[in-house]
Design an enzyme around this catalytic site. Sequence first.
Site, mmCIF file in Angstrom:
data_model
loop_
_atom_site.group_PDB
_atom_site.id
_atom_site.type_symbol
_atom_site.label_atom_id
_atom_site.label_comp_id
_atom_site.label_asym_id
_atom_site.label_seq_id
_atom_site.Cartn_x
_atom_site.Cartn_y
_atom_site.Cartn_z
ATOM 1 N N SER A 69 3.833 -2.188 10.214
ATOM 2 C CA SER A 69 5.293 -2.255 10.404
ATOM 3 C C SER A 69 5.902 -3.611 10.059
ATOM 4 O O SER A 69 6.830 -4.067 10.728
ATOM 5 C CB SER A 69 5.666 -1.838 11.837
ATOM 6 O OG SER A 69 5.259 -0.515 12.086
ATOM 7 N N GLU B 136 -5.120 -4.848 10.639
ATOM 8 C CA GLU B 136 -4.074 -3.845 10.817
ATOM 9 C C GLU B 136 -4.310 -3.099 12.129
ATOM 10 O O GLU B 136 -5.076 -2.126 12.160
ATOM 11 C CB GLU B 136 -4.083 -2.852 9.654
ATOM 12 C CG GLU B 136 -3.810 -3.466 8.306
ATOM 13 C CD GLU B 136 -3.263 -2.441 7.314
ATOM 14 O OE1 GLU B 136 -2.170 -2.664 6.810
ATOM 15 O OE2 GLU B 136 -3.929 -1.417 7.075
ATOM 16 N N GLU C 235 -6.595 4.681 7.940
ATOM 17 C CA GLU C 235 -6.387 6.104 7.620
ATOM 18 C C GLU C 235 -7.630 6.682 6.947
ATOM 19 O O GLU C 235 -7.962 7.857 7.138
ATOM 20 C CB GLU C 235 -5.139 6.252 6.736
ATOM 21 C CG GLU C 235 -3.865 6.021 7.545
ATOM 22 C CD GLU C 235 -2.711 5.404 6.785
ATOM 23 O OE1 GLU C 235 -2.702 5.443 5.544
ATOM 24 O OE2 GLU C 235 -1.808 4.862 7.462
ATOM 25 N N HIS D 57 -9.332 1.051 5.109
ATOM 26 C CA HIS D 57 -8.046 1.299 5.766
ATOM 27 C C HIS D 57 -8.238 2.272 6.934
ATOM 28 O O HIS D 57 -9.036 3.198 6.850
ATOM 29 C CB HIS D 57 -7.039 1.861 4.760
ATOM 30 C CG HIS D 57 -5.648 1.831 5.297
ATOM 31 N ND1 HIS D 57 -5.183 2.777 6.181
ATOM 32 C CD2 HIS D 57 -4.637 0.937 5.125
ATOM 33 C CE1 HIS D 57 -3.931 2.464 6.511
ATOM 34 N NE2 HIS D 57 -3.581 1.360 5.884
ATOM 35 N N ASN E 249 0.863 -1.181 0.000
ATOM 36 C CA ASN E 249 0.000 0.000 0.000
ATOM 37 C C ASN E 249 0.901 1.233 0.000
ATOM 38 O O ASN E 249 1.491 1.572 1.024
ATOM 39 C CB ASN E 249 -0.892 -0.030 1.255
ATOM 40 C CG ASN E 249 -1.748 1.217 1.368
ATOM 41 O OD1 ASN E 249 -1.804 2.041 0.459
ATOM 42 N ND2 ASN E 249 -2.422 1.357 2.506
ATOM 43 N N TRP E 250 1.000 1.874 -1.151
ATOM 44 C CA TRP E 250 1.926 2.998 -1.282
ATOM 45 C C TRP E 250 1.383 4.272 -0.605
ATOM 46 O O TRP E 250 2.096 5.248 -0.480
ATOM 47 C CB TRP E 250 2.196 3.294 -2.761
ATOM 48 C CG TRP E 250 2.995 2.242 -3.477
ATOM 49 C CD1 TRP E 250 3.394 1.022 -2.997
ATOM 50 C CD2 TRP E 250 3.497 2.333 -4.812
ATOM 51 N NE1 TRP E 250 4.106 0.345 -3.941
ATOM 52 C CE2 TRP E 250 4.192 1.121 -5.081
ATOM 53 C CE3 TRP E 250 3.436 3.296 -5.819
ATOM 54 C CZ2 TRP E 250 4.813 0.880 -6.299
ATOM 55 C CZ3 TRP E 250 4.052 3.049 -7.051
ATOM 56 C CH2 TRP E 250 4.738 1.848 -7.277
ATOM 57 N N LYS E 251 0.129 4.276 -0.240
ATOM 58 C CA LYS E 251 -0.507 5.455 0.373
ATOM 59 C C LYS E 251 -0.272 6.688 -0.523
ATOM 60 O O LYS E 251 -0.206 6.533 -1.739
ATOM 61 C CB LYS E 251 0.010 5.633 1.802
ATOM 62 C CG LYS E 251 -0.121 4.325 2.611
ATOM 63 C CD LYS E 251 0.113 4.472 4.068
ATOM 64 C CE LYS E 251 -0.047 3.112 4.749
ATOM 65 N NZ LYS E 251 0.088 3.170 6.189
ATOM 66 N N GLY F 249 3.085 -1.118 4.216
ATOM 67 C CA GLY F 249 3.137 0.315 3.925
ATOM 68 C C GLY F 249 4.560 0.735 3.601
ATOM 69 O O GLY F 249 5.054 0.527 2.494
ATOM 70 N N GLY F 250 5.249 1.314 4.574
ATOM 71 C CA GLY F 250 6.590 1.883 4.381
ATOM 72 C C GLY F 250 7.557 0.985 3.626
ATOM 73 O O GLY F 250 8.241 1.442 2.704
ATOM 74 N N GLY G 1 2.891 2.307 10.733
ATOM 75 C CA GLY G 1 3.837 3.401 10.551
ATOM 76 C C GLY G 1 4.550 3.807 11.829
ATOM 77 O O GLY G 1 5.213 4.842 11.882
HETATM 78 P P1 13P Z 1 3.320 0.333 7.609
HETATM 79 O O1 13P Z 1 3.822 -0.952 7.023
HETATM 80 O O2 13P Z 1 4.047 1.539 7.136
HETATM 81 O O3 13P Z 1 3.232 0.253 9.110
HETATM 82 O O4 13P Z 1 1.805 0.514 7.079
HETATM 83 C C1 13P Z 1 0.925 -0.536 7.181
HETATM 84 C C2 13P Z 1 -0.302 -0.189 6.422
HETATM 85 O O5 13P Z 1 -1.049 0.691 6.807
HETATM 86 C C3 13P Z 1 -0.582 -0.922 5.176
HETATM 87 O O6 13P Z 1 -1.870 -0.664 4.716
#
Ligand code: 13P
Length: 249
Positions: free
Chosen positions: A212, A166, A96, A94, A9-11, A233-234, A172
């Site tokens: 993470s 999640e 967010e 998600h 997920n590149w956000k 994510g990251g 993050g």
């Molecule tokens: P991180 O891997 O950066 O913690 O993000 C997880 C995430 O929200 C994937 O959708």
Amino acid sequence: MRKNIVAGNWKMNNDLPQTEALISDLLKQEQTSNAEVMIAPTSVNLFQAFETTRLSNIEVIAQNMHFAENGAYTGEVSASMLKSVGVNTVILGHSERRAYFNETDEMLAKKVDTALANNMRVIFCFGEELEDRKSGNEEEIVENQIKKALFHLDASVFNSIVLAYEPVWAIGTGETASPEQAQDMHAFIRKTLESKYGNTVADAMTILYGGSVKPTNAKEIFSKPDVDGGLIGGASLKAEDFFAIVNAF
Ligand code: 13P
């Protein structure tokens, strides 16, 4: 059928040149696992991402979509728009989106319906916040999120749904749920599904962990029997790291 999936997920990261550069790096990586690999770039770059990954094993998926088929929803993207640029899977719910864009369980139930009506696959996200975990309410929160958005559905559509647990406190933050915490919750999620839809649906459900996940912890998390993959994510923003996670199976 239960599958291993690793989805990035590149956000809200990577403009067009950066998207092209990252995809070019991804295409150079060697895959040694049998996991399905997905990337979710921002919506404006989906078409380019689809075009440049066409001949690879990487599926391009969307981070979000609206529940309406079309109409006066300025700034939004519909299921048919996604499908027309080659996208057949969408991440919904998600944390967010829930936290910053006020997406409610009711809204998410409608989005899930729209995605399924358009023959799309859904990666449905949910998870508790830190206060919920501290007060021991994590199972109740997760159960409610699943029930409110999914339990109106017929058992037959669950092969188009992937679940992604999640925990918000692990996203993050560098803080990962321990492999045991992930396993416990995934087993609970499967039990929740089983209570409504029976063993066959619960057993076949692919349940991803997100929060993470890194090359250093992926192997241990993925080794747990009820963890079928990850939503990353990251670490999905670097091709080597992402494929180290893909190959952690
Ligand atoms: P991180 O891997 O950066 O913690 O993000 C997880 C995430 O929200 C994937 O959708």
